[in-house]
Design a protein around this motif. Structure first.
Motif, short mmCIF file in Angstrom:
data_model
loop_
_atom_site.label_atom_id
_atom_site.label_comp_id
_atom_site.label_asym_id
_atom_site.label_seq_id
_atom_site.Cartn_x
_atom_site.Cartn_y
_atom_site.Cartn_z
N LEU A 119 0.73 -1.41 0.06
CA LEU A 119 0.08 -0.05 0.00
C LEU A 119 0.72 1.12 0.06
N MET A 120 2.05 1.24 0.89
CA MET A 120 2.76 2.46 0.73
C MET A 120 3.46 2.69 -0.36
N VAL A 121 3.97 1.56 -1.10
CA VAL A 121 4.59 1.75 -2.54
C VAL A 121 3.63 2.54 -3.42
N PHE A 122 2.43 2.01 -3.60
CA PHE A 122 1.39 2.45 -4.37
C PHE A 122 0.90 4.02 -4.02
N VAL A 123 0.94 4.04 -2.74
CA VAL A 123 0.74 5.71 -2.21
C VAL A 123 1.77 6.48 -2.84
N ALA A 124 3.11 6.12 -2.32
CA ALA A 124 4.08 7.11 -2.82
C ALA A 124 4.44 7.19 -4.32
N LEU A 125 4.19 6.12 -5.17
CA LEU A 125 4.30 6.16 -6.62
C LEU A 125 3.39 6.41 -7.65
N VAL A 126 2.13 5.81 -7.35
CA VAL A 126 0.96 6.03 -8.09
C VAL A 126 -0.16 7.01 -7.71
N ALA A 127 -0.47 6.89 -6.26
CA ALA A 127 -1.39 8.02 -5.80
C ALA A 127 -0.76 9.43 -6.03
N THR A 128 0.69 9.66 -6.30
CA THR A 128 1.24 10.80 -6.28
C THR A 128 1.11 11.51 -7.96
N MET A 129 0.26 10.76 -8.66
CA MET A 129 -0.15 11.22 -10.16
C MET A 129 -1.66 11.34 -10.20
N PRO A 130 -2.01 12.25 -11.01
CA PRO A 130 -3.68 12.40 -11.44
C PRO A 130 -3.95 11.16 -11.99
N ILE A 131 -5.38 10.80 -11.89
CA ILE A 131 -5.80 9.75 -12.61
C ILE A 131 -5.48 9.76 -14.04
N ALA A 132 -5.91 10.98 -14.70
CA ALA A 132 -5.37 11.21 -16.11
C ALA A 132 -4.27 10.72 -16.50
N THR A 133 -3.07 11.25 -15.93
CA THR A 133 -1.99 10.97 -15.79
C THR A 133 -1.52 9.17 -15.85
N LEU A 134 -2.28 8.89 -14.85
CA LEU A 134 -2.27 7.27 -14.77
C LEU A 134 -2.61 6.56 -15.93
N GLY A 135 -3.74 7.04 -16.22
CA GLY A 135 -4.29 6.70 -17.56
C GLY A 135 -3.40 6.57 -19.00
N HIS A 136 -2.96 7.74 -19.24
CA HIS A 136 -2.08 7.95 -20.34
C HIS A 136 -0.74 7.27 -20.02
N GLY A 137 -0.25 7.13 -18.73
CA GLY A 137 1.04 6.16 -18.73
C GLY A 137 0.69 4.89 -18.79
N LEU A 138 -0.34 4.13 -18.52
CA LEU A 138 -0.76 2.95 -18.95
C LEU A 138 -0.99 2.82 -20.35
N HIS A 139 -1.58 3.85 -20.98
CA HIS A 139 -1.45 3.69 -22.33
C HIS A 139 -0.24 3.62 -23.08
N ARG A 140 0.74 4.34 -22.64
CA ARG A 140 2.07 4.33 -23.28
C ARG A 140 2.77 3.31 -22.79
N LEU A 141 2.25 2.20 -21.92
CA LEU A 141 3.03 1.14 -21.60
C LEU A 141 2.25 0.03 -22.44
N HIS A 142 1.41 0.36 -23.43
CA HIS A 142 0.88 -0.38 -24.24
C HIS A 142 -0.26 -1.44 -23.62
N MET A 143 -1.09 -0.89 -22.39
CA MET A 143 -2.03 -1.48 -21.87
C MET A 143 -3.18 -1.56 -22.87
N PRO A 144 -4.34 -2.32 -22.94
CA PRO A 144 -5.38 -2.30 -23.86
C PRO A 144 -6.00 -0.71 -23.77
N LYS A 145 -6.37 -0.50 -24.87
CA LYS A 145 -6.80 0.91 -24.92
C LYS A 145 -8.37 1.01 -24.18
N LYS A 146 -9.05 -0.14 -24.62
CA LYS A 146 -10.37 0.06 -23.96
C LYS A 146 -10.48 0.03 -22.37
N LEU A 147 -9.28 -0.74 -21.69
CA LEU A 147 -9.27 -0.67 -20.24
C LEU A 147 -8.97 0.75 -20.03
N VAL A 148 -7.95 1.36 -20.60
CA VAL A 148 -7.68 2.64 -20.29
C VAL A 148 -8.78 3.72 -20.48
#
Length: 254
Positions: A116-145
């Motif tokens: 939980l602390m890892v995700f709080v420090a690294l993932v929760a410190t970015m906006p949801i929109a940034t998280l979505g675009h980051g997942l897209h750049r990592l080639h996650m399925p577009k529909k899920l993003v």
């Protein structure tokens, strides 16, 4: 409503490339989840706590989020020692607490807090929109993003719809009880919420088409690796190697 309070900050972790943070948080959480050696778990816990300190997040808010997880962990400490078979450690009245049960509860507690602390420090410190675009750049399925981005955008709208419907039935004198009328009322409430959600989804889709939507969201911000990102990449890789070594390399080698 999700305020994304942790996303506002100027620490070095806030400025790291989102792709790097997502990848390391995922890899470290997987590594901790499959680990069983306490040196690995304590090292991972110390590393995750250090990342929280480096991120400059308010410790009180972080502690509140950890409290939710640790309430469940307290239940594990009460249940697992008396239900898990193994070597008796001590007796509590007629109940026998086993050593293996205590160790299992301790492992789960350390893992859950560290992850939980890892995700709080690294993932929760970015906006949801940034998280979505980051997942897209990592080639996650577009529909899920896109589902993540749209759900985050409109979950608050649905919550407001629910509050309006709930206020309407309270104005009409509805008092919830454990009877058939209450169950039917809540069934009608959620049914109407579903109908309104479908209608709003159709209106939103038509509005997006009118604005030229062709199945793709564009990100104005271009992600790029800086020298800081490269240095932190080396640190993260070394951290993963150390954790893996503590887990799988025989202790005599160290």
């Amino acid at each position: 409503m999700l305020s994304e309070s942790f996303a506002r900050g100027t620490s070095v972790l806030h400025r790291l490339d989102p792709r790097l943070r997502i990848v390391f948080a995922t890899l470290m959480s997987i590594l901790l989840a499959v680990s069983t050696a306490f040196p690995t778990l304590f090292t991972g816990l110390a590393l995750s706590a250090g990342l929280v300190l480096v991120s400059g997040l308010p410790l009180v808010e972080v502690a509140r989020r950890l409290t939710v997880v640790n309430l469940f962990n307290i239940v594990l400490f009460l249940v697992l020692p008396v239900t898990f078979e193994g070597t008796p450690a001590f007796l509590i009245g007629p109940l026998t607490c086993t050593r293996e049960g205590l160790l299992l509860a301790a492992r789960i507690t350390i893992k859950s807090n560290a992850i939980l602390m890892v995700f709080v420090a690294l993932v929760a410190t970015m906006p949801i929109a940034t998280l979505g675009h980051g997942l897209h750049r990592l080639h996650m399925p577009k529909k899920l993003v896109y589902l993540l981005l749209i759900a985050y955008r409109y979950v608050f709208v649905l919550e407001q719809e629910y509050q309006r419907l709930h206020t309407a039935i309270r104005i009409r004198g509805f008092i919830p009880k454990t009877n058939l009328h209450t169950y039917k009322t809540y069934a009608y409430l959620f049914g109407m919420l579903l109908v309104r959600a479908l209608a709003r989804a159709d209106r939103v889709y038509q509005a997006m088409l009118c604005r030229g939507f062709k199945g793709k969201f564009y990100c104005i911000h271009q992600f790029s690796f800086s020298w800081t990102d490269r240095l932190w990449t080396v640190f993260f890789v070394v951290a993963l190697i150390v954790l893996g070594g503590l887990e799988w390399v025989p202790p005599a080698i160290f």
